[in-house]
Design a protein around this motif. Structure first.
Motif, PDB file in Angstrom:
ATOM      1  N   THR A   1     -55.511  -7.165  10.866  1.00  0.00           N
ATOM      2  CA  THR A   1     -56.842  -6.676  10.543  1.00  0.00           C
ATOM      3  C   THR A   1     -56.774  -5.232  10.053  1.00  0.00           C
ATOM      4  O   THR A   1     -56.075  -4.393  10.622  1.00  0.00           O
ATOM      5  CB  THR A   1     -57.768  -6.765  11.768  1.00  0.00           C
ATOM      6  N   ILE A   2     -57.530  -4.959   8.979  1.00  0.00           N
ATOM      7  CA  ILE A   2     -57.581  -3.610   8.417  1.00  0.00           C
ATOM      8  C   ILE A   2     -58.911  -2.981   8.818  1.00  0.00           C
ATOM      9  O   ILE A   2     -59.977  -3.435   8.397  1.00  0.00           O
ATOM     10  CB  ILE A   2     -57.463  -3.641   6.879  1.00  0.00           C
ATOM     11  N   ALA A   3     -58.851  -1.936   9.636  1.00  0.00           N
ATOM     12  CA  ALA A   3     -60.078  -1.239  10.026  1.00  0.00           C
ATOM     13  C   ALA A   3     -60.629  -0.474   8.830  1.00  0.00           C
ATOM     14  O   ALA A   3     -61.778  -0.657   8.415  1.00  0.00           O
ATOM     15  CB  ALA A   3     -59.801  -0.298  11.193  1.00  0.00           C
ATOM     16  N   VAL A   4     -59.815   0.392   8.264  1.00  0.00           N
ATOM     17  CA  VAL A   4     -60.161   1.137   7.057  1.00  0.00           C
ATOM     18  C   VAL A   4     -58.876   1.330   6.259  1.00  0.00           C
ATOM     19  O   VAL A   4     -57.861   1.755   6.817  1.00  0.00           O
ATOM     20  CB  VAL A   4     -60.782   2.517   7.366  1.00  0.00           C
ATOM     21  N   GLY A   5     -58.913   1.018   5.007  1.00  0.00           N
ATOM     22  CA  GLY A   5     -57.727   1.187   4.169  1.00  0.00           C
ATOM     23  C   GLY A   5     -58.045   0.908   2.716  1.00  0.00           C
ATOM     24  O   GLY A   5     -59.172   0.533   2.366  1.00  0.00           O
ATOM     25  N   GLN A   6     -57.046   1.069   1.874  1.00  0.00           N
ATOM     26  CA  GLN A   6     -57.276   0.849   0.455  1.00  0.00           C
ATOM     27  C   GLN A   6     -55.987   0.462  -0.254  1.00  0.00           C
ATOM     28  O   GLN A   6     -54.883   0.702   0.241  1.00  0.00           O
ATOM     29  CB  GLN A   6     -57.854   2.106  -0.207  1.00  0.00           C
ATOM     30  N   VAL A   7     -56.155  -0.149  -1.423  1.00  0.00           N
ATOM     31  CA  VAL A   7     -55.060  -0.444  -2.342  1.00  0.00           C
ATOM     32  C   VAL A   7     -55.470   0.080  -3.714  1.00  0.00           C
ATOM     33  O   VAL A   7     -56.620  -0.114  -4.145  1.00  0.00           O
ATOM     34  CB  VAL A   7     -54.768  -1.957  -2.408  1.00  0.00           C
ATOM     35  N   LEU A   8     -54.558   0.751  -4.379  1.00  0.00           N
ATOM     36  CA  LEU A   8     -54.798   1.205  -5.742  1.00  0.00           C
ATOM     37  C   LEU A   8     -54.052   0.295  -6.710  1.00  0.00           C
ATOM     38  O   LEU A   8     -52.868  -0.007  -6.503  1.00  0.00           O
ATOM     39  CB  LEU A   8     -54.319   2.649  -5.929  1.00  0.00           C
ATOM     40  N   LEU A   9     -54.745  -0.128  -7.766  1.00  0.00           N
ATOM     41  CA  LEU A   9     -54.136  -0.906  -8.849  1.00  0.00           C
ATOM     42  C   LEU A   9     -54.178  -0.054 -10.109  1.00  0.00           C
ATOM     43  O   LEU A   9     -55.248   0.436 -10.497  1.00  0.00           O
ATOM     44  CB  LEU A   9     -54.909  -2.197  -9.084  1.00  0.00           C
ATOM     45  N   ALA A  10     -53.038   0.099 -10.762  1.00  0.00           N
ATOM     46  CA  ALA A  10     -52.984   0.932 -11.963  1.00  0.00           C
ATOM     47  C   ALA A  10     -52.084   0.299 -13.013  1.00  0.00           C
ATOM     48  O   ALA A  10     -51.283  -0.605 -12.717  1.00  0.00           O
ATOM     49  CB  ALA A  10     -52.471   2.325 -11.608  1.00  0.00           C
TER      50      ALA A  10
END
Length: 637
Positions: free
Chosen positions: A167-176
């Protein structure tokens, strides 16, 4: 990523105000997803990326974003699809700051928008905040899970899926750096031969247009970002270029004939409900007249000439040739004739005039009026002699941008001097070997090709004087806002001196004027291209190293004009405009408006306009005239 590699085609443009993908559709999150958001962001390098934010993302759920091929209309069926099969692989970089490893996958769905006809490729995403490069072959072989029979030539959506290991509480992934890669290996825009660069751009633009055709009725959409309306001009351009595309083996001959059979039936259907000519725009699904509900003389002329060309091809089967002839004979250009010249449009059920025709005519120097004249002359059973209206564009003027005694002939009003209007005639009909036309005022008689070259020389010289030698050139089109269509030109930038239309560089290249080849390569070197080839519009402040805004949307008429010009340049002696002008009936028509050189009544000689310098033309092409009207410019989009 190699910034100068033309084979790498971005799906996410760097300089734009909203996250439009370069297909023309949108990036969005999948339906009914909680705790997931998507937004564009700018990296320290200046490149654009997509930030995918997770909040309370359960490990049991799959979270995804979607890249749509186009915008959607009011109900099902109002969309476009794209040809993913033409690419070798998909590649991108990602940065995982979600705090857990992810199971990533890419899913492709075709026009049926169903997981039952899809293909999915899985890849791992390590729990690391470092940038990772991903490259996925599009062969649908090893590594792919295929369901049903997905058609990669008609892709509706490309989905990026993420399933967290925890489970991800708060996070991000960047796509470039999301990009598609064309086959054939890298092609460096700085060192590759110009002809190879032009051919790659022409093929990409052609494939984009060809893939956008409606498989039910054959018409082309008006632009890349909607699918509400089909347009007669873009359809005519694709039909015109089809023989050249077939000769280059971009399209199989059987597929080309099948398309023309379908399109001919559609045109007959449109004419069944028309007063004189097929409608300028038609609803994408119902084929009812749409947008401006009018019958346009010039758009119908484009289509009529394209049909005539296909009808006269030696390879065209006789039944198809006869069907095309019957359809063309239904075009009624004679009703558009008036003492002032060719009327522009017929609008049924309007208050413009009691007879339904607009008050506007092609009364100034305009190759549109000449193209109508040729199309009307070639219409069986309803022909209008070409010379009857050839010289009705009585408003002509010489207007230079620099101190030169040899200025091109243009429309007297600066707002009607966009470059495409100079190029238009010779994209269809090559008259460069002829003299000047039979315009009564011999000082303003011209040869459209030589006038086009002269025009481009003046424009290039003026741009150099303004410190913008490679930024060719402002042209007719939307300024990138979708609500301001103007006849932009160096003569009149409409108050937007930093606005350029990169696609129009193809016209300069065709003209062969000095500096055009350098400008073409310069625009590619600054990545003013995407899935449809040269960008539609851009804003570039003079003196800056790079443009500040590049539109991802495309007016398909601009794309069509650019592709026609590139094919003319590439094909040299085999160019379509030359072959068309050599047809006996076409040649006989031209003889009536391009008399052989002889002394005129004043004792002068009928001599063609001489360009300022001999253009450097690596390969010959066709080209031009000029468009004008007595009223405000008509938006093509």
């Amino acid at each position: 990523m190699a910034f100068t590699d033309l084979s790498i085609v971005p799906l996410l443009a760097d300089q734009q105000s909203e996250p439009l993908n370069t297909w023309g559709g949108y990036w969005s999150i999948g339906k009914a997803q909680r705790g997931l958001s998507l937004e564009p962001c700018d990296l320290p390098s200046g490149r654009r990326a997509l930030r995918i934010r997770f909040r309370n993302a359960d490990a049991a759920d799959t979270h995804y974003i979607q890249c749509f091929a186009s915008g959607f209309g009011r109900r099902g069926g109002y969309y476009q699809t794209r040809d993913l099969a033409r690419y070798e692989r998909l590649q991108f970089r990602l940065k995982n700051s979600a705090g857990t490893a992810l199971r990533g996958s890419v899913q492709v769905k075709d026009f049926r928008d169903s997981p039952e006809h899809s293909a999915t490729h899985h890849y791992p995403i390590a729990n690391s905040a470092e940038w990772t490069s991903v490259s996925i072959p599009l062969s649908l072989a090893a590594g792919w899970t295929v369901k049903g029979t997905p058609d990669l030539s008609r892709v509706l959506t490309l989905d990026f899926l993420f399933q967290p290991d925890a489970t991800i509480a708060v996070g991000q992934v960047l796509l470039a750096d999301i990009a598609l890669v064309e086959p054939g290996g890298p092609l460096d825009v700085r060192s590759a031969p110009l002809a190879k660069l032009a051919e790659r751009v022409a093929r990409r633009q052609w494939d984009g247009l060809w893939a956008a055709r409606n498989r039910v009725h054959g018409l082309l959409p008006n632009n890349s970002y909607q699918a509400t309306d089909a347009a007669l001009n873009t359809t005519a351009a694709v039909l015109w270029m089809l023989p050249a595309a077939t000769a280059r083996h971009w399209v199989a001959q059987s597929d080309a004939d099948g398309y023309v059979e379908l399109l001919t039936r559609t045109i007959d259907r449109l004419l069944d409900h028309s007063a004189h000519l097929p409608p300028r725009y038609a609803d994408w699904v119902t084929l009812e007249p749409s947008l401006l509900p009018e019958e346009s003389a010039v758009d119908a002329a484009f289509l009529s000439l394209a049909l005539y060309q296909y009808e006269t091809l030696p390879a065209t089967p006789r039944p198809l040739r006869e069907a095309i002839g019957r359809t063309r004979s239904r075009f009624d250009f004679a009703s558009f004739a008036s003492p002032e010249g060719w009327r522009m449009a017929y609008r049924r059920g309007t208050d413009h005039r009691p007879d339904g025709f607009t008050a506007c005519t092609f009364d100034a120097y305009t190759s549109e009026g000449n193209l109508i004249s040729l199309a009307a002359h070639l219409t069986h059973g309803r022909s209008v002699p070409i010379e009857a209206y050839w010289s009705r564009g009585t408003h002509r003027a010489r207007a230079g941008l620099t101190t030169s005694p040899n200025a091109p002939v243009v429309h007297p009003m600066a707002e009607y001097r966009a470059p495409f209007t100079q190029a238009l005639w010779n994209l269809f009909v090559d008259v460069r070997q002829r003299g000047v036309d039979n315009y009564p005022d011999r000082q303003l008689a011209l040869n459209p090709w030589q006038n086009f070259v002269c025009y481009e020389q003046h424009v290039m010289k003026r741009l150099a004087e303004l410190g913008r030698p490679c930024l060719v050139q402002p042209d007719a089109g939307d300024d990138g806002t979708l609500d301001r269509y103007r006849q932009f030109s160096v003569y009149d930038c409409c108050g937007q001196q930093d606005l350029f239309m990169p696609w129009s560089a193809s016209l300069a290249l065709l003209s062969g004027v000095e500096g055009a080849d350098t400008a073409f390569r310069f625009l590619l070197d600054h990545r003013l291209f995407d899935c449809y080839g040269l960008a539609d519009s851009a804003r570039w402040t003079t003196g800056k190293f790079d443009p500040c805004v590049v539109a991802a949307r495309h007016d398909f008429w601009n794309t069509s004009l650019s592709t026609m010009a590139l094919l003319e340049w590439l094909n040299g002696p085999e160019r379509s405009s030359r072959s068309f002008a050599a047809l006996p009936e076409v040649g006989a028509a031209l003889d009536r408006v391009f008399p052989p050189p002889r002394a005129d009544q004043s004792g002068g000689k009928n001599v063609a306009i001489a360009p300022q310098a001999t253009p450097k033309t690596p390969r010959a092409g066709g080209s031009p005239g000029t468009v004008g009207a007595s009223a405000s410019p008509r938006a093509r989009s």
